[in-house]
Design a protein around this motif. Structure first.
Motif, mmCIF file in Angstrom:
data_model
loop_
_atom_site.group_PDB
_atom_site.id
_atom_site.type_symbol
_atom_site.label_atom_id
_atom_site.label_comp_id
_atom_site.label_asym_id
_atom_site.label_seq_id
_atom_site.Cartn_x
_atom_site.Cartn_y
_atom_site.Cartn_z
ATOM 1 N N THR A 173 -7.302 17.091 6.617
ATOM 2 C CA THR A 173 -6.713 16.295 7.863
ATOM 3 C C THR A 173 -6.225 15.018 7.572
ATOM 4 O O THR A 173 -6.738 13.875 8.233
ATOM 5 N N PRO A 174 -5.602 14.552 6.455
ATOM 6 C CA PRO A 174 -5.479 13.372 5.754
ATOM 7 C C PRO A 174 -4.431 12.398 6.614
ATOM 8 O O PRO A 174 -4.266 11.162 6.160
ATOM 9 N N LEU A 175 -3.517 13.093 6.944
ATOM 10 C CA LEU A 175 -2.169 12.354 7.485
ATOM 11 C C LEU A 175 -2.267 12.013 8.967
ATOM 12 O O LEU A 175 -2.970 12.175 9.574
ATOM 13 N N LEU A 176 -0.979 11.374 9.541
ATOM 14 C CA LEU A 176 -0.925 11.053 10.814
ATOM 15 C C LEU A 176 -0.448 12.335 11.603
ATOM 16 O O LEU A 176 -0.680 12.006 12.763
ATOM 17 N N PHE A 177 0.007 13.398 11.381
ATOM 18 C CA PHE A 177 0.498 14.356 12.040
ATOM 19 C C PHE A 177 -0.072 15.764 11.583
ATOM 20 O O PHE A 177 -0.457 16.028 10.330
ATOM 21 N N SER A 211 0.215 16.645 2.260
ATOM 22 C CA SER A 211 -0.870 15.848 1.244
ATOM 23 C C SER A 211 -1.289 16.675 0.288
ATOM 24 O O SER A 211 -1.742 17.702 0.117
ATOM 25 N N TRP A 212 -1.333 15.907 -0.728
ATOM 26 C CA TRP A 212 -2.175 16.242 -2.001
ATOM 27 C C TRP A 212 -3.585 16.724 -2.026
ATOM 28 O O TRP A 212 -4.049 17.408 -2.675
ATOM 29 N N VAL A 265 3.252 -0.674 4.155
ATOM 30 C CA VAL A 265 2.637 0.597 3.933
ATOM 31 C C VAL A 265 3.243 1.820 4.050
ATOM 32 O O VAL A 265 4.102 1.963 4.999
ATOM 33 N N THR A 266 3.184 2.695 3.083
ATOM 34 C CA THR A 266 3.690 3.907 3.040
ATOM 35 C C THR A 266 2.904 5.136 2.951
ATOM 36 O O THR A 266 1.826 5.167 2.153
ATOM 37 N N VAL A 267 2.856 5.917 3.803
ATOM 38 C CA VAL A 267 1.968 7.263 4.098
ATOM 39 C C VAL A 267 2.408 8.210 2.871
ATOM 40 O O VAL A 267 3.743 8.313 2.862
ATOM 41 N N MET A 311 0.877 -1.164 0.080
ATOM 42 C CA MET A 311 0.121 -0.009 -0.156
ATOM 43 C C MET A 311 0.965 1.075 -0.181
ATOM 44 O O MET A 311 1.745 1.537 0.902
ATOM 45 N N THR A 312 0.815 1.750 -1.066
ATOM 46 C CA THR A 312 1.758 3.022 -1.155
ATOM 47 C C THR A 312 0.929 4.453 -1.191
ATOM 48 O O THR A 312 -0.229 4.417 -1.523
ATOM 49 N N GLU A 313 1.717 5.559 -0.771
ATOM 50 C CA GLU A 313 1.066 6.800 -0.858
ATOM 51 C C GLU A 313 -0.442 7.047 0.116
ATOM 52 O O GLU A 313 -1.040 7.736 -0.878
#
Length: 85
Positions: A63-67, A56-57, A46-48, A17-19
């Motif tokens: 608010t799509p990411l981990l931080f 994030s694009w 898994v790559t974020v 799972m990438t991006e």
């Protein structure tokens, strides 16, 4: 999502799972995604997409990411960690 990932991974010797970034960044959604990979034997990782929401694009407002924009861990980070525990 788990069933779709399993089906896709069946057609390759390995998959990943990438991006990954998830609009709304719900902890449960991150946990579901990571657990889905863990449950498929040939899913190798898994790559974020980025580190903070500003990377994030999709855009920081989603608010799509981990931080967050100040690099403070969000609930999505905890959801991912709970999948790995």
């Amino acid at each position: 999502y788990p069933a779709a990932l399993k089906l896709l991974c069946e057609s390759a010797s390995e998959c990943a799972m990438t991006e990954l970034d998830i609009k709304g960044g719900a902890a449960a959604d991150y946990k579901t995604a990571v657990t889905a990979c863990l449950d498929v034997e040939n899913c190798v990782g898994v790559t974020v997409w980025g580190v903070s929401d500003t990377d994030s694009w999709i855009g920081a407002a989603a608010t799509p990411l981990l931080f967050d924009g100040s690099f403070q861990a969000k609930e999505s980070y905890n959801g991912l960690c709970s999948a790995l525990a």
